[in-house]
Design a protein around this motif. Structure first.
Motif, PDB file in Angstrom:
ATOM      1  N   ALA A   1       1.274  -7.650  -2.220  1.00  0.00           N
ATOM      2  CA  ALA A   1       1.256  -7.612  -3.684  1.00  0.00           C
ATOM      3  C   ALA A   1       2.632  -7.233  -4.235  1.00  0.00           C
ATOM      4  O   ALA A   1       3.130  -7.845  -5.194  1.00  0.00           O
ATOM      5  N   LYS A   2       3.259  -6.243  -3.606  1.00  0.00           N
ATOM      6  CA  LYS A   2       4.595  -5.818  -4.031  1.00  0.00           C
ATOM      7  C   LYS A   2       5.610  -6.936  -3.838  1.00  0.00           C
ATOM      8  O   LYS A   2       6.437  -7.209  -4.722  1.00  0.00           O
TER       9      LYS A   2
ATOM     10  N   TYR B   1       0.703  -8.594  -9.058  1.00  0.00           N
ATOM     11  CA  TYR B   1      -0.550  -8.501  -8.294  1.00  0.00           C
ATOM     12  C   TYR B   1      -0.793  -7.063  -7.877  1.00  0.00           C
ATOM     13  O   TYR B   1       0.147  -6.298  -7.625  1.00  0.00           O
ATOM     14  N   ASP B   2      -2.068  -6.716  -7.769  1.00  0.00           N
ATOM     15  CA  ASP B   2      -2.492  -5.462  -7.159  1.00  0.00           C
ATOM     16  C   ASP B   2      -3.044  -5.759  -5.770  1.00  0.00           C
ATOM     17  O   ASP B   2      -3.382  -6.909  -5.454  1.00  0.00           O
ATOM     18  N   ALA B   3      -3.172  -4.718  -4.951  1.00  0.00           N
ATOM     19  CA  ALA B   3      -3.631  -4.910  -3.579  1.00  0.00           C
ATOM     20  C   ALA B   3      -5.010  -5.548  -3.512  1.00  0.00           C
ATOM     21  O   ALA B   3      -5.300  -6.315  -2.586  1.00  0.00           O
ATOM     22  N   ASP B   4      -5.869  -5.277  -4.494  1.00  0.00           N
ATOM     23  CA  ASP B   4      -7.211  -5.866  -4.438  1.00  0.00           C
ATOM     24  C   ASP B   4      -7.254  -7.293  -4.965  1.00  0.00           C
ATOM     25  O   ASP B   4      -8.321  -7.884  -5.107  1.00  0.00           O
TER      26      ASP B   4
ATOM     27  N   PRO C   1      -5.189  -1.971   4.041  1.00  0.00           N
ATOM     28  CA  PRO C   1      -4.631  -1.633   2.716  1.00  0.00           C
ATOM     29  C   PRO C   1      -3.113  -1.682   2.663  1.00  0.00           C
ATOM     30  O   PRO C   1      -2.539  -2.141   1.670  1.00  0.00           O
ATOM     31  N   ALA C   2      -2.443  -1.207   3.715  1.00  0.00           N
ATOM     32  CA  ALA C   2      -0.976  -1.171   3.693  1.00  0.00           C
ATOM     33  C   ALA C   2      -0.382  -2.567   3.570  1.00  0.00           C
ATOM     34  O   ALA C   2       0.591  -2.783   2.828  1.00  0.00           O
TER      35      ALA C   2
ATOM     36  N   CYS D   1      -3.303 -14.835  -2.801  1.00  0.00           N
ATOM     37  CA  CYS D   1      -3.266 -13.943  -3.953  1.00  0.00           C
ATOM     38  C   CYS D   1      -3.942 -14.652  -5.127  1.00  0.00           C
ATOM     39  O   CYS D   1      -3.658 -15.825  -5.393  1.00  0.00           O
TER      40      CYS D   1
ATOM     41  N   ARG E   1      -1.940  -5.339   2.357  1.00  0.00           N
ATOM     42  CA  ARG E   1      -2.286  -5.915   1.058  1.00  0.00           C
ATOM     43  C   ARG E   1      -1.380  -5.353  -0.038  1.00  0.00           C
ATOM     44  O   ARG E   1      -0.936  -6.082  -0.927  1.00  0.00           O
ATOM     45  N   LYS E   2      -1.059  -4.071   0.068  1.00  0.00           N
ATOM     46  CA  LYS E   2      -0.151  -3.452  -0.899  1.00  0.00           C
ATOM     47  C   LYS E   2       1.243  -4.053  -0.798  1.00  0.00           C
ATOM     48  O   LYS E   2       1.885  -4.358  -1.818  1.00  0.00           O
ATOM     49  N   GLU E   3       1.733  -4.256   0.432  1.00  0.00           N
ATOM     50  CA  GLU E   3       3.068  -4.825   0.617  1.00  0.00           C
ATOM     51  C   GLU E   3       3.140  -6.275   0.149  1.00  0.00           C
ATOM     52  O   GLU E   3       4.146  -6.708  -0.419  1.00  0.00           O
TER      53      GLU E   3
END
Length: 392
Positions: free
Chosen positions: A79-80, A90-93, A72-73, A251, A75-77
């Motif tokens: 997206a950011k 984008y969102d992490a998912d 998760p960490a 993405c 994927r979040k980075e």
């Protein structure tokens, strides 16, 4: 006992890039002083902060499977980072972590291409985009990128290639092998064509951080109506000098990611856990390292373009991205493979024949300036001497 290979293997030749590298390496092992300009591999070490993060992850015992999608960490980075740098929310998912862009390429095509589907692919191009769809039973249809057009897409030609079987368009921006960067105007016209014909776009943007001379990289997914039909491919190999770490990502909207993860889970399962944790650090803390490498590539490019164009008999345009120069050797009167072999044997300089990237690459050599400045100077001196000897 000899076994017959699957018929689909007939469309999968061995890489000419690797063939040149293997020959050059054997020459080097035999004691010859070969300069390697053939491989798209940064010569910098991976930044220390990334290596330290991987080491800390290993020490902490983070050595197990992760989610198929990635941690998760990370994927979040990702997206950011994509939101901040490419202007696409984008969102992490909406992120899938892959084993390099090579795996992302395969997953994006295997998830959507049926037998007989057509996919529009640049010519010249990194040949995974030709051979992956071919191996899946799809039909790659090439559109030409020409030096005289600064490697922009001819929209009339591209439109003429679209049929009722066309399902996907591939762009590589910046380009491997030409170093060309697609302009906003080109991408806007391409997006209109994709929307009009309801086509999926695979946008390989692995070199997006390596652009020069105030060139602005535009992500096609940032244009109106394009996020929902674009699979953006990125990764850590080039900008962060992490080729051996094998980490990439894609993405796309959730439905597209869900389709691709089904391919990913049955081929890869997940990218290495500690590599993913190191990549979090890359995105958070290594922008200065990337910029330092980019500036050095700029210095090398500026030198090489000027020096090559001063050699009577060869020429090149001024590429605005990646770390490649597509050298025009047509006036030497030999095929690109013959010229590549000549430079390897006569000058001990390894470059890739343009024909390795498609028919539009014939008459060119791909030179990678992902080497030391000193090696680049020596290589071009040798190339100059070899051209002069050939023209006598």
């Amino acid at each position: 006992m000899e076994y017959k290979t699957a018929k689909r293997m007939e469309s999968l030749p061995f890489s000419e890039i690797r063939a040149v590298m293997e020959k050059a390496t054997k020459m080097q092992q035999a004691g010859e002083n070969v300069i390697h300009l053939e491989i798209g591999r940064p010569d910098f070490d991976t930044p220390e902060k990334i290596k330290e993060a991987a080491y800390e992850s290993l020490k902490a015992g983070h050595v197990f499977y992760t989610s198929n999608y990635g941690i998760p960490a990370l994927r979040k980075e990702i997206a950011k980072w994509e939101t901040e740098h490419h202007g696409v929310q984008y969102d992490a998912d909406e992120v899938l972590v892959t084993v390099g862009v090579g795996e992302a390429t395969y997953a994006s095509m295997a998830a959507f291409l049926e037998d007989g589907d057509e996919v529009l692919v640049p010519n010249p191009v990194w040949l995974n985009y030709i051979h992956v769809p071919s191996s899946l039973g799809a039909v790659p249809v090439t559109y030409n990128l020409k030096e005289e057009n600064n490697y922009q897409i001819d929209m009339e030609e591209l439109a003429s290639k679209i049929t009722d079987r066309t399902k996907m368009i591939v762009i590589v921006n910046p380009s491997n092998p030409t170093g060309g960067v697609l302009s906003r105007e080109t991408l806007e016209k391409l997006s209109q064509l994709a929307i009009k014909n309801d086509l999926l776009v695979v946008a390989d943007e692995i070199y997006s951080q390596l652009v020069y001379d105030d060139t602005k990289h535009v992500s096609i997914a940032s244009l109106p109506g394009m996020k929902e039909r674009t699979i953006t491919l990125g990764g850590f190999s080039k900008a962060y000098s992490m080729t051996g770490w094998r980490l990439g990502y894609m993405c796309a909207p959730r439905g597209i990611i869900a389709a691709c993860v089904r391919v990913h889970q049955y081929t890869i399962t997940c990218a290495s856990s500690f590599v993913q944790e190191a990549a979090v650090n890359a995105l958070r803390d290594c922008a200065d390292d990337v910029e330092a490498m980019r500036q050095e590539y700029q210095r090398r490019k500026d030198y090489a373009v000027k020096a090559l164009n001063e050699i009577d008999g060869i020429s090149c345009n001024d590429p605005q991205g990646a770390f490649y120069i597509f050298v025009n050797v047509k006036s030497l009167g030999m095929s690109s493979m013959e010229v590549a072999e000549y430079f390897l044997e006569e000058a001990k300089v390894a470059m890739v024949p343009g024909s390795a990237f498609g028919s539009e690459g014939e008459g060119y050599l791909r030179l990678s300036y992902a080497c030391s400045y000193e090696d680049l100077q020596e290589a071009i001196r040798r190339i100059k001497d070899a051209v002069e000897k050939l023209k006598k």
